[in-house]
Scaffold this motif. Structure first.
Motif, PDB file in Angstrom:
ATOM      1  N   ILE A 131       0.499  -1.065   0.443  1.00  0.00           N
ATOM      2  CA  ILE A 131       0.396  -0.264   0.590  1.00  0.00           C
ATOM      3  C   ILE A 131       0.661   0.992   0.156  1.00  0.00           C
ATOM      4  O   ILE A 131       1.908   1.344   1.059  1.00  0.00           O
ATOM      5  CB  ILE A 131      -0.985   0.498   1.633  1.00  0.00           C
ATOM      6  N   MET A 132       0.678   2.195  -0.659  1.00  0.00           N
ATOM      7  CA  MET A 132       1.370   3.723  -0.744  1.00  0.00           C
ATOM      8  C   MET A 132       0.365   4.408   0.156  1.00  0.00           C
ATOM      9  O   MET A 132      -1.208   4.388   0.381  1.00  0.00           O
ATOM     10  CB  MET A 132       1.138   4.364  -2.217  1.00  0.00           C
ATOM     11  N   ASP A 133       0.409   5.057   0.975  1.00  0.00           N
ATOM     12  CA  ASP A 133       0.024   5.772   2.399  1.00  0.00           C
ATOM     13  C   ASP A 133       0.607   7.477   3.104  1.00  0.00           C
ATOM     14  O   ASP A 133       2.495   7.255   3.130  1.00  0.00           O
ATOM     15  CB  ASP A 133      -0.926   5.157   3.397  1.00  0.00           C
ATOM     16  N   LYS A 134       0.161   8.038   3.801  1.00  0.00           N
ATOM     17  CA  LYS A 134       1.329   8.910   4.260  1.00  0.00           C
ATOM     18  C   LYS A 134       1.988   8.368   5.638  1.00  0.00           C
ATOM     19  O   LYS A 134       1.569   7.519   6.450  1.00  0.00           O
ATOM     20  CB  LYS A 134       0.374  10.035   4.543  1.00  0.00           C
ATOM     21  N   ALA A 135       3.070   8.914   5.187  1.00  0.00           N
ATOM     22  CA  ALA A 135       3.793   8.271   6.643  1.00  0.00           C
ATOM     23  C   ALA A 135       4.130   9.033   7.317  1.00  0.00           C
ATOM     24  O   ALA A 135       4.776   9.483   8.923  1.00  0.00           O
ATOM     25  CB  ALA A 135       5.680   8.248   5.879  1.00  0.00           C
ATOM     26  N   THR A 136       4.449  10.426   7.057  1.00  0.00           N
ATOM     27  CA  THR A 136       4.051  11.718   8.535  1.00  0.00           C
ATOM     28  C   THR A 136       3.258  12.624   7.720  1.00  0.00           C
ATOM     29  O   THR A 136       2.673  12.593   5.928  1.00  0.00           O
ATOM     30  CB  THR A 136       5.714  12.665   7.924  1.00  0.00           C
ATOM     31  N   TRP A 137       2.252  13.565   8.363  1.00  0.00           N
ATOM     32  CA  TRP A 137       1.066  14.615   8.518  1.00  0.00           C
ATOM     33  C   TRP A 137       1.827  15.686   8.251  1.00  0.00           C
ATOM     34  O   TRP A 137       3.109  16.113   8.434  1.00  0.00           O
ATOM     35  CB  TRP A 137       0.700  13.994   9.205  1.00  0.00           C
ATOM     36  N   GLY A 138       1.155  17.052   8.379  1.00  0.00           N
ATOM     37  CA  GLY A 138       1.216  17.876   8.111  1.00  0.00           C
ATOM     38  C   GLY A 138       1.114  18.486   6.595  1.00  0.00           C
ATOM     39  O   GLY A 138       0.826  17.651   5.946  1.00  0.00           O
ATOM     40  N   ALA A 139       1.843  19.610   6.172  1.00  0.00           N
ATOM     41  CA  ALA A 139       2.031  20.449   5.154  1.00  0.00           C
ATOM     42  C   ALA A 139       2.592  20.022   4.061  1.00  0.00           C
ATOM     43  O   ALA A 139       1.819  19.908   2.671  1.00  0.00           O
ATOM     44  CB  ALA A 139       1.729  21.847   5.536  1.00  0.00           C
ATOM     45  N   ASN A 140       2.909  19.118   4.596  1.00  0.00           N
ATOM     46  CA  ASN A 140       4.729  18.617   3.297  1.00  0.00           C
ATOM     47  C   ASN A 140       4.393  16.688   4.816  1.00  0.00           C
ATOM     48  O   ASN A 140       5.712  16.228   3.771  1.00  0.00           O
ATOM     49  CB  ASN A 140       5.924  19.209   3.277  1.00  0.00           C
ATOM     50  N   ILE A 179       5.700   3.729  -0.093  1.00  0.00           N
ATOM     51  CA  ILE A 179       5.061   2.752  -0.276  1.00  0.00           C
ATOM     52  C   ILE A 179       5.816   1.055   1.028  1.00  0.00           C
ATOM     53  O   ILE A 179       6.864   1.404   1.083  1.00  0.00           O
ATOM     54  CB  ILE A 179       5.599   1.572  -1.511  1.00  0.00           C
ATOM     55  N   TYR A 180       4.899   0.804   1.281  1.00  0.00           N
ATOM     56  CA  TYR A 180       5.156  -0.329   2.849  1.00  0.00           C
ATOM     57  C   TYR A 180       5.423  -1.668   2.387  1.00  0.00           C
ATOM     58  O   TYR A 180       4.657  -2.304   1.822  1.00  0.00           O
ATOM     59  CB  TYR A 180       4.027  -0.053   4.025  1.00  0.00           C
ATOM     60  N   ASP A 181       6.481  -1.419   1.749  1.00  0.00           N
ATOM     61  CA  ASP A 181       6.796  -2.528   0.638  1.00  0.00           C
ATOM     62  C   ASP A 181       8.484  -3.087   1.338  1.00  0.00           C
ATOM     63  O   ASP A 181       9.257  -3.579   0.570  1.00  0.00           O
ATOM     64  CB  ASP A 181       7.487  -2.491  -0.638  1.00  0.00           C
ATOM     65  N   ASP A 182       8.786  -2.318   2.507  1.00  0.00           N
ATOM     66  CA  ASP A 182      10.198  -3.141   3.383  1.00  0.00           C
ATOM     67  C   ASP A 182       9.830  -3.422   4.457  1.00  0.00           C
ATOM     68  O   ASP A 182       9.721  -2.775   5.605  1.00  0.00           O
ATOM     69  CB  ASP A 182      11.246  -2.524   2.903  1.00  0.00           C
ATOM     70  N   GLY A 212      12.659  -2.116   6.626  1.00  0.00           N
ATOM     71  CA  GLY A 212      12.962  -0.228   6.413  1.00  0.00           C
ATOM     72  C   GLY A 212      11.604  -0.264   7.729  1.00  0.00           C
ATOM     73  O   GLY A 212      12.103  -0.616   8.462  1.00  0.00           O
ATOM     74  N   ASP A 213      11.685   1.599   7.496  1.00  0.00           N
ATOM     75  CA  ASP A 213      11.690   2.286   8.636  1.00  0.00           C
ATOM     76  C   ASP A 213       9.586   2.253   8.860  1.00  0.00           C
ATOM     77  O   ASP A 213       9.472   2.038   9.652  1.00  0.00           O
ATOM     78  CB  ASP A 213      11.834   3.663   8.604  1.00  0.00           C
ATOM     79  N   PHE A 214       8.790   1.596   6.859  1.00  0.00           N
ATOM     80  CA  PHE A 214       7.947   2.026   7.312  1.00  0.00           C
ATOM     81  C   PHE A 214       6.886   0.519   7.915  1.00  0.00           C
ATOM     82  O   PHE A 214       6.006   0.027   8.299  1.00  0.00           O
ATOM     83  CB  PHE A 214       6.951   3.090   6.117  1.00  0.00           C
ATOM     84  N   GLY A 215       7.652  -0.987   7.505  1.00  0.00           N
ATOM     85  CA  GLY A 215       7.168  -1.987   7.499  1.00  0.00           C
ATOM     86  C   GLY A 215       6.437  -1.818   6.456  1.00  0.00           C
ATOM     87  O   GLY A 215       7.164  -1.385   5.081  1.00  0.00           O
TER      88      GLY A 215
END
Length: 334
Positions: free
Chosen positions: A196-205, A210-213, A216-219
């Motif tokens: 899945i592609m999703d937000k990993a950090t929030w805010g204006a930027n 892609i949660y493919d690792d 990695g930091d995002f799993g």
């Protein structure tokens, strides 16, 4: 936690078996058809169904028939693990609250997965087009940012689907042409196992990833793991109640004579989800004290020596899984 490359154990309670050898659900889907694995697996997982139009007890899927936009909206709900959705008001002029798919369509519109034709209509009974189903599916797994940066609709979504494997095995699709039921099944089958592609950090930027690792930091995350609460594992049937391909002996722990022993080795990031259980305390659930998968009450000796793909649903917070589907009979592992 044990090393990901180590052979692991899975003890599953039998729920349903799918096999391209002897357990086909539909009379009009042959073992040699392009989309057979997708169709049979999605049926076993409760995502797609067929019809008994003749009333003779024989189910048909009609893989070459068209499928409507409303039907795809319902399928989008199912691959998100949302099940049946009640009828409701929608923003579309041609989808009243009494329409059977109004809830599904309203839900998909609320998620920005669909937006209609731009004239206030959705066209629920229109045959879904190739590019439309791609757009709906890629929105569902979060690839809008990639599509927007690469041409938008339809080219950006098609590029994303091609690059990330959602169109693997799809035969003959073209922009503007209807997408038949078999093709839609293949696209959905690929999508539920696509990171899945999703937000990993929030805010204006806020950053999309892609949660493919797994390391990695995002799993690693897919619709299967996040929304359907399932794991997917692959392996080879190495023994049954009659023989063991390794040494000729039979040493199984299930009482039923029809026992499959499936040797599993983790070779893919998908398998991170198999580390939920406590290896030492679980007995008779997902992990046991052996290094095999035992599956009782299955008359599937044809699977011996063949690669298999098994889908198991988490039913007790990572401590117990039930087998939902299993394919075997020479189908390559995915």
């Amino acid at each position: 936690m044990r090393n990901l490359k180590k052979v692991i154990a899975l003890v599953a309670v039998f729920a349903m078996l799918v096999s391209t050898v002897a357990f086909a659900a539909f009379t009009d889907v042959a073992a040699t058809d392009n989309y057979v694995e997708a169709i049979e697996t999605l049926n076993a997982l409760g995502i797609i169904t067929g019809d008994d139009e003749d009333g003779d007890g024989k189910m048909e899927f009609r893989p070459e028939d068209t499928i409507t936009r409303a039907e795809v909206a319902a399928l989008i709900s199912r691959i998100q693990g949302l099940g049946e959705v009640k009828q409701t008001e929608t923003v579309f002029n041609d989808v009243p609250s009494t329409h059977w798919a109004s809830g599904y369509i309203a839900q998909a519109e609320g998620q920005k997965i669909v937006n209609g034709y731009g004239d206030g209509n959705f066209g629920p009974e229109d045959a879904v087009k190739y590019e439309e189903v791609i757009k709906m599916v890629m929105e569902t797994i979060g690839y809008y940012p990639f599509a927007a940066e690469n041409g938008g609709y339809p080219s950006g979504y098609t590029l994303a689907a091609q690059r990330y494997g959602v169109l693997d095995g799809v035969v003959g699709g073209s922009v503007g042409a209807p997408a038949p039921r078999g093709m839609v099944a293949q696209i959905l089958f690929n999508a539920i196992d696509t990171p899945i592609m999703d937000k990993a950090t929030w805010g204006a930027n806020g950053e999309y990833v892609i949660y493919d690792d797994i390391d990695g930091d995002f799993g690693f995350m897919t619709l299967l793991s996040r929304d359907m609460n399932m794991v997917k594992v692959t392996g080879v049937v190495v023994a049954n109640s009659f023989t063991n391909l390794t040494d000729g002996s039979v040493d199984v722990k299930a009482e039923d004579e029809k026992t499959l022993v499936i040797k599993l080795e983790q070779t893919d990031s998908n398998y991170q989800y198999l580390e939920f259980a406590d290896y030492d305390d679980v007995d008779g659930y997902l992990f046991g004290d052996s290094e095999d998968l035992f599956q009782g009450a299955v008359d599937a000796d044809e699977c011996l020596g063949h690669p298999v793909v098994a889908y198991a649903k988490n039913v007790k917070n990572g401590r117990e899984y039930e087998l939902e589907a299993l394919t075997c009979g020479g189908i390559a592992n995915s």
